[in-house]
Design a protein around this motif. Sequence first.
Motif, PDB file in Angstrom:
ATOM      1  N   PHE A 191      83.542  48.983  19.978  1.00 25.34           N
ATOM      2  CA  PHE A 191      84.784  50.377  20.187  1.00 25.34           C
ATOM      3  C   PHE A 191      83.989  52.096  20.172  1.00 25.34           C
ATOM      4  O   PHE A 191      84.045  52.017  21.709  1.00 25.34           O
ATOM      5  CB  PHE A 191      85.927  50.071  19.064  1.00 25.34           C
ATOM      6  N   MET A 192      83.691  52.013  19.570  1.00 24.97           N
ATOM      7  CA  MET A 192      82.210  53.514  19.767  1.00 24.97           C
ATOM      8  C   MET A 192      81.922  54.145  18.833  1.00 24.97           C
ATOM      9  O   MET A 192      80.917  54.785  19.192  1.00 24.97           O
ATOM     10  CB  MET A 192      83.663  54.624  20.048  1.00 24.97           C
ATOM     11  N   ASN A 193      81.439  52.799  17.851  1.00 24.14           N
ATOM     12  CA  ASN A 193      80.313  52.562  17.056  1.00 24.14           C
ATOM     13  C   ASN A 193      79.212  50.835  17.394  1.00 24.14           C
ATOM     14  O   ASN A 193      80.078  50.182  18.045  1.00 24.14           O
ATOM     15  CB  ASN A 193      80.646  52.373  15.873  1.00 24.14           C
ATOM     16  N   ARG A 194      77.582  51.129  17.136  1.00 30.64           N
ATOM     17  CA  ARG A 194      77.419  49.816  16.889  1.00 30.64           C
ATOM     18  C   ARG A 194      77.370  49.155  16.018  1.00 30.64           C
ATOM     19  O   ARG A 194      78.202  50.235  15.070  1.00 30.64           O
ATOM     20  CB  ARG A 194      75.320  50.684  16.724  1.00 30.64           C
ATOM     21  N   ILE A 195      77.638  48.008  15.988  1.00 33.53           N
ATOM     22  CA  ILE A 195      78.184  47.151  14.715  1.00 33.53           C
ATOM     23  C   ILE A 195      76.449  46.265  14.136  1.00 33.53           C
ATOM     24  O   ILE A 195      76.300  45.645  15.854  1.00 33.53           O
ATOM     25  CB  ILE A 195      79.603  46.217  15.215  1.00 33.53           C
ATOM     26  N   PHE A 196      76.523  45.983  13.089  1.00 36.45           N
ATOM     27  CA  PHE A 196      75.399  44.894  12.796  1.00 36.45           C
ATOM     28  C   PHE A 196      75.850  43.837  11.845  1.00 36.45           C
ATOM     29  O   PHE A 196      77.035  43.989  11.120  1.00 36.45           O
ATOM     30  CB  PHE A 196      74.948  46.057  11.451  1.00 36.45           C
ATOM     31  N   ILE A 197      75.652  43.130  11.976  1.00 34.61           N
ATOM     32  CA  ILE A 197      75.787  41.288  11.502  1.00 34.61           C
ATOM     33  C   ILE A 197      74.247  41.089  10.373  1.00 34.61           C
ATOM     34  O   ILE A 197      73.685  41.194  10.919  1.00 34.61           O
ATOM     35  CB  ILE A 197      75.595  40.206  12.479  1.00 34.61           C
ATOM     36  N   ALA A 239      67.335  36.630  -0.096  1.00 33.21           N
ATOM     37  CA  ALA A 239      67.546  38.492  -0.578  1.00 33.21           C
ATOM     38  C   ALA A 239      66.109  39.088   0.262  1.00 33.21           C
ATOM     39  O   ALA A 239      65.728  40.150   0.938  1.00 33.21           O
ATOM     40  CB  ALA A 239      66.097  38.828  -1.674  1.00 33.21           C
ATOM     41  N   ILE A 240      65.982  38.101   1.722  1.00 29.73           N
ATOM     42  CA  ILE A 240      66.254  38.547   3.066  1.00 29.73           C
ATOM     43  C   ILE A 240      66.822  38.627   3.740  1.00 29.73           C
ATOM     44  O   ILE A 240      67.821  38.435   4.504  1.00 29.73           O
ATOM     45  CB  ILE A 240      64.510  37.879   3.813  1.00 29.73           C
ATOM     46  N   SER A 241      66.769  40.261   4.593  1.00 31.22           N
ATOM     47  CA  SER A 241      67.610  40.111   5.751  1.00 31.22           C
ATOM     48  C   SER A 241      67.005  40.445   7.000  1.00 31.22           C
ATOM     49  O   SER A 241      66.461  40.460   7.286  1.00 31.22           O
ATOM     50  CB  SER A 241      68.714  41.928   5.064  1.00 31.22           C
ATOM     51  N   ILE A 242      68.891  40.142   7.999  1.00 32.39           N
ATOM     52  CA  ILE A 242      67.781  39.723   8.755  1.00 32.39           C
ATOM     53  C   ILE A 242      69.681  40.707   9.898  1.00 32.39           C
ATOM     54  O   ILE A 242      70.465  40.549   9.659  1.00 32.39           O
ATOM     55  CB  ILE A 242      68.167  38.224   9.446  1.00 32.39           C
ATOM     56  N   SER A 243      69.138  41.334  11.116  1.00 32.43           N
ATOM     57  CA  SER A 243      70.177  41.664  11.724  1.00 32.43           C
ATOM     58  C   SER A 243      70.180  41.565  12.991  1.00 32.43           C
ATOM     59  O   SER A 243      69.520  42.061  13.495  1.00 32.43           O
ATOM     60  CB  SER A 243      69.926  43.486  11.306  1.00 32.43           C
ATOM     61  N   SER A 277      82.885  37.763   5.247  1.00 36.28           N
ATOM     62  CA  SER A 277      82.875  37.571   4.342  1.00 36.28           C
ATOM     63  C   SER A 277      82.902  39.650   3.642  1.00 36.28           C
ATOM     64  O   SER A 277      83.389  39.422   2.067  1.00 36.28           O
ATOM     65  CB  SER A 277      82.009  36.901   3.507  1.00 36.28           C
ATOM     66  N   GLY A 278      82.626  40.413   4.155  1.00 31.47           N
ATOM     67  CA  GLY A 278      82.666  41.889   3.744  1.00 31.47           C
ATOM     68  C   GLY A 278      82.533  42.626   4.882  1.00 31.47           C
ATOM     69  O   GLY A 278      82.046  42.458   6.129  1.00 31.47           O
ATOM     70  N   ILE A 279      82.623  43.804   5.153  1.00 30.05           N
ATOM     71  CA  ILE A 279      82.197  44.902   5.368  1.00 30.05           C
ATOM     72  C   ILE A 279      82.594  46.315   5.752  1.00 30.05           C
ATOM     73  O   ILE A 279      83.403  46.803   4.831  1.00 30.05           O
ATOM     74  CB  ILE A 279      83.143  44.756   6.690  1.00 30.05           C
ATOM     75  N   ALA A 280      81.498  47.128   5.379  1.00 30.42           N
ATOM     76  CA  ALA A 280      81.562  48.805   5.646  1.00 30.42           C
ATOM     77  C   ALA A 280      81.226  49.263   6.352  1.00 30.42           C
ATOM     78  O   ALA A 280      80.375  49.186   7.780  1.00 30.42           O
ATOM     79  CB  ALA A 280      80.260  48.408   4.320  1.00 30.42           C
ATOM     80  N   GLY A 302      78.205  56.259  11.721  1.00 29.06           N
ATOM     81  CA  GLY A 302      79.260  55.161  12.087  1.00 29.06           C
ATOM     82  C   GLY A 302      79.419  54.242  12.175  1.00 29.06           C
ATOM     83  O   GLY A 302      79.970  53.457  13.028  1.00 29.06           O
ATOM     84  N   THR A 303      77.951  53.722  11.771  1.00 27.93           N
ATOM     85  CA  THR A 303      78.170  51.969  11.364  1.00 27.93           C
ATOM     86  C   THR A 303      78.379  51.064  11.841  1.00 27.93           C
ATOM     87  O   THR A 303      78.661  51.778  10.008  1.00 27.93           O
ATOM     88  CB  THR A 303      76.021  52.018  11.791  1.00 27.93           C
ATOM     89  N   PHE A 304      79.377  50.091  11.408  1.00 25.29           N
ATOM     90  CA  PHE A 304      79.370  48.756  10.856  1.00 25.29           C
ATOM     91  C   PHE A 304      78.775  48.114  10.325  1.00 25.29           C
ATOM     92  O   PHE A 304      78.071  47.488  11.433  1.00 25.29           O
ATOM     93  CB  PHE A 304      80.607  48.172  11.479  1.00 25.29           C
ATOM     94  N   TYR A 305      78.526  47.320   9.344  1.00 28.74           N
ATOM     95  CA  TYR A 305      77.583  46.644   8.924  1.00 28.74           C
ATOM     96  C   TYR A 305      78.848  45.242   8.531  1.00 28.74           C
ATOM     97  O   TYR A 305      79.691  45.390   7.753  1.00 28.74           O
ATOM     98  CB  TYR A 305      77.216  46.543   7.472  1.00 28.74           C
ATOM     99  N   ILE A 306      78.389  43.987   8.854  1.00 30.23           N
ATOM    100  CA  ILE A 306      79.227  43.236   8.318  1.00 30.23           C
ATOM    101  C   ILE A 306      78.338  42.100   7.941  1.00 30.23           C
ATOM    102  O   ILE A 306      77.188  41.376   8.250  1.00 30.23           O
ATOM    103  CB  ILE A 306      80.217  42.046   9.949  1.00 30.23           C
ATOM    104  N   ILE A 307      78.598  41.440   6.971  1.00 33.68           N
ATOM    105  CA  ILE A 307      77.866  40.539   5.802  1.00 33.68           C
ATOM    106  C   ILE A 307      78.905  38.984   5.747  1.00 33.68           C
ATOM    107  O   ILE A 307      80.108  39.076   5.552  1.00 33.68           O
ATOM    108  CB  ILE A 307      77.888  40.232   4.152  1.00 33.68           C
TER     109      ILE A 307
END
Length: 223
Positions: A5-11, A17-21, A209-212, A218-223
């Motif tokens: 939309f106008m922001n970057r989005i991360f998956i 306990a290791i994060s991958i994006s 299962s979640g978004i923040a 202005g970044t969105f995170y989706i888990i």
Amino acid sequence: MINRFMNRIFILILISAISISITADNKPGMLEKYKVTGDQMNQVYLTSSLSEISGIALTHDGRIFSHHDEASTIYEIDKLTGTIVKWFNVGETVLTDDFEDMVIFGPNFYLVTSKGDLYRFFEQPDRGYSKYKKFSTGLSVKHDVEGLCYDPVTHTLLLACKGSPDKKPDYKYVYAFDLNTKKLLSEPRFKLSLQEIKSSLCIKDFSPSGIAMHLASGTFYII
């Protein structure tokens, strides 16, 4: 494609306990600044009476609230001890449903169910109850709404869907509920390509299962 939309989005995928994006443009971003493993990790064990909580949300002054998975009971949780500071109900008679997530902005609290119903209410004293207003988004149990967040830029609530009415969906969707009109926007805010996500992260499937929203970037995170 991952629709921006106008922001970057991360998956964000948490595996042991290791994060991958990944990002929409495959560049490192805000997520790289966070350490989710190692000695700086701090675990808080919740009391057993909170074993059925689902969503979690923060107030502007840093207090933590959560809600029961199948009832409209709201808990304030001590972030250092994991104990219950207070609790109150949404509705004079407690509501029962499949409550999935909660968001707080200003004095407003919103709960969302898996079929996309939204409940607006307000904080109450210990063991009190709040009157509420219910809004229908037009989504269904087939969408299986799991995540909820507030976007102050567009004054919308974003609903991340785990499911889809399509039998073999190629995408997962995040819809926007306009708080001015109290209606769901017809076009999804984010359209997440399962093929791109699975190939980029070498995983078999992805179900939001979640978004923040990171308010500073202005970044969105989706888990």
